[in-house]
Design an enzyme around this catalytic site. Sequence first.
Site, short mmCIF file in Angstrom:
data_model
loop_
_atom_site.label_atom_id
_atom_site.label_comp_id
_atom_site.label_asym_id
_atom_site.label_seq_id
_atom_site.Cartn_x
_atom_site.Cartn_y
_atom_site.Cartn_z
N GLU A 170 0.81 -1.22 0.00
CA GLU A 170 0.00 0.00 0.00
C GLU A 170 0.85 1.28 0.00
O GLU A 170 0.80 2.06 0.96
CB GLU A 170 -0.95 0.01 1.21
CG GLU A 170 -1.88 -1.18 1.27
CD GLU A 170 -2.83 -1.14 2.46
OE1 GLU A 170 -2.79 -0.17 3.24
OE2 GLU A 170 -3.62 -2.08 2.62
N GLU A 362 -5.24 -8.74 1.50
CA GLU A 362 -5.82 -8.30 2.78
C GLU A 362 -7.31 -8.09 2.57
O GLU A 362 -7.73 -7.47 1.58
CB GLU A 362 -5.25 -6.96 3.26
CG GLU A 362 -3.89 -7.03 3.87
CD GLU A 362 -3.39 -5.68 4.38
OE1 GLU A 362 -4.21 -4.82 4.75
OE2 GLU A 362 -2.17 -5.50 4.38
O1 IFM Z 1 -3.81 -2.71 9.45
C1 IFM Z 1 -3.82 -2.22 8.15
C2 IFM Z 1 -2.66 -2.80 7.37
O2 IFM Z 1 -1.44 -2.53 7.97
C3 IFM Z 1 -2.62 -2.24 5.98
N1 IFM Z 1 -3.91 -2.39 5.33
C4 IFM Z 1 -5.06 -1.95 6.05
C5 IFM Z 1 -5.09 -2.58 7.43
C6 IFM Z 1 -6.35 -2.12 8.20
O3 IFM Z 1 -6.37 -0.74 8.30
#
Ligand code: IFM
Length: 463
Positions: A170, A362
């Site tokens: 990200e 994720e």
């Molecule tokens: O916890 C974060 C992660 O580190 C990166 N993506 C989003 C998650 C939730 O906010």
Amino acid sequence: MKKITLPYHSVLSRPTFVYGVATSSFQIEGDIAGREPCIWDTFCEQPNTIKDNSNGDTACDHIHRWQDDVDLICELGVDAYRFSIAWGRVIKANGEINHTGLNFYIKLVEALAKRGVQSHVTLYHWDLPQYLEDKGGWLNRETAYRFADYAGVVADALGSKVSSIATLNEPFCSAYLGYEAGIHAPGPQPHAGSRRKQGRQAAHHLLLAHGLALQLLRQRLSGQNAPQLGVVLNFSPCHPLTDSTADREAAEFAHQYHNLWYLQPMLTGTYPHIHNQLASADRPSIEPGDMDIINQPLDFLGVNYYTRTVFKANEQHGFSDVPATGDGLTTMGWEVYAQGLTEILLTLDRQFDNLPPIYITENGVATDDVCDKNEVNDVMRVDYFQSHLLAVHDAIEQGVDIRGYFAWSLMDNFEWAEGYTQRFGIVYVDYATQRRTLKNSAKALQQLFLARQSQHHAVEDIC
Ligand code: IFM
């Protein structure tokens, strides 16, 4: 207890589809003594940056409890574990390798492999060593070259033992939240231009870092045991608040600014066309050849998805987001919007003809979990996984090549500016005792994973 069920003919039910859980270094490791301080250590020390004034000094104490955590991961019946490496645990401020730190990851990967669990490694999940921030961090082009050096060290140590290596997690958050919005580390820097300029410059150097690292990884890691090389990006469909032309233009601007700013240069070597609409003082400095470096072949794209975002026109910034309202929001204040996952996957698939295979790296939800007599009845999280897995199924049915799904997160952890106030884990962590308890969502996923494995073994036996 609620179950998760999948259409039985679905690709998601096949043994080749990879299921896993994910974490990141700063969010779980702790043990600041064993590594160089990073920008998040510094940020946590500043007043009013972290909701509960906490830090990552102990987090989930994973560095000391990793063997138990490996047991936990295996008990879940996953195929894979996604985690990140702390740059400052591997490379010291003087440039030397920290062998104790590097060995930690080697042991982790070997322990997982022994139990048949694949390792999916991310090189950078936001914990830039402070020694590099002191020289300008991501606003300094040199950081991109240091990242490639670090990637080379990891490639030599772990390259043949892991299933995939993602350069960045990200970069939108590192660049936009870190330098432009200023709600993440390191925060905007004085004397470095407008916030937009800083955000765009940091993004450009992150992209350059990605390209340089991928070139090097590709050279060093080839042959049978070579891992898949890629990147992990976050996406959120951008919807207009109203049907007005101004709001629709704002949503399109936001889509290019947030969703395409990273992927498009990687896949095509060009920035989205709103780049040209930015004031020239806000555009990143780009050196000749940069875009070719950024445009490296990818073996996979990691997609992180949580929710959609609604935008309205804003004369000053071009767009502004409208916070979600109504019932059923998560404790982060995010709307549960599973169809947005199908939508963004289809949008990307239709836009880029060289889109690589996708892993959902994720996906998860923060809820108000309470551990009562060793039970955490997180029904909302079970429903969330159910609806989002079906959204993945829909995207696959419509032709998107999706190879795996990782739940965020293995366990409750340090949620950045929210500190420990948000619980994203499928495993509950009691921070006072570091006791881990499987939430009902973990048990639901476990049932799904184990049933799939036994189905697979049954088919193997028949054959
Ligand atoms: O916890 C974060 C992660 O580190 C990166 N993506 C989003 C998650 C939730 O906010």
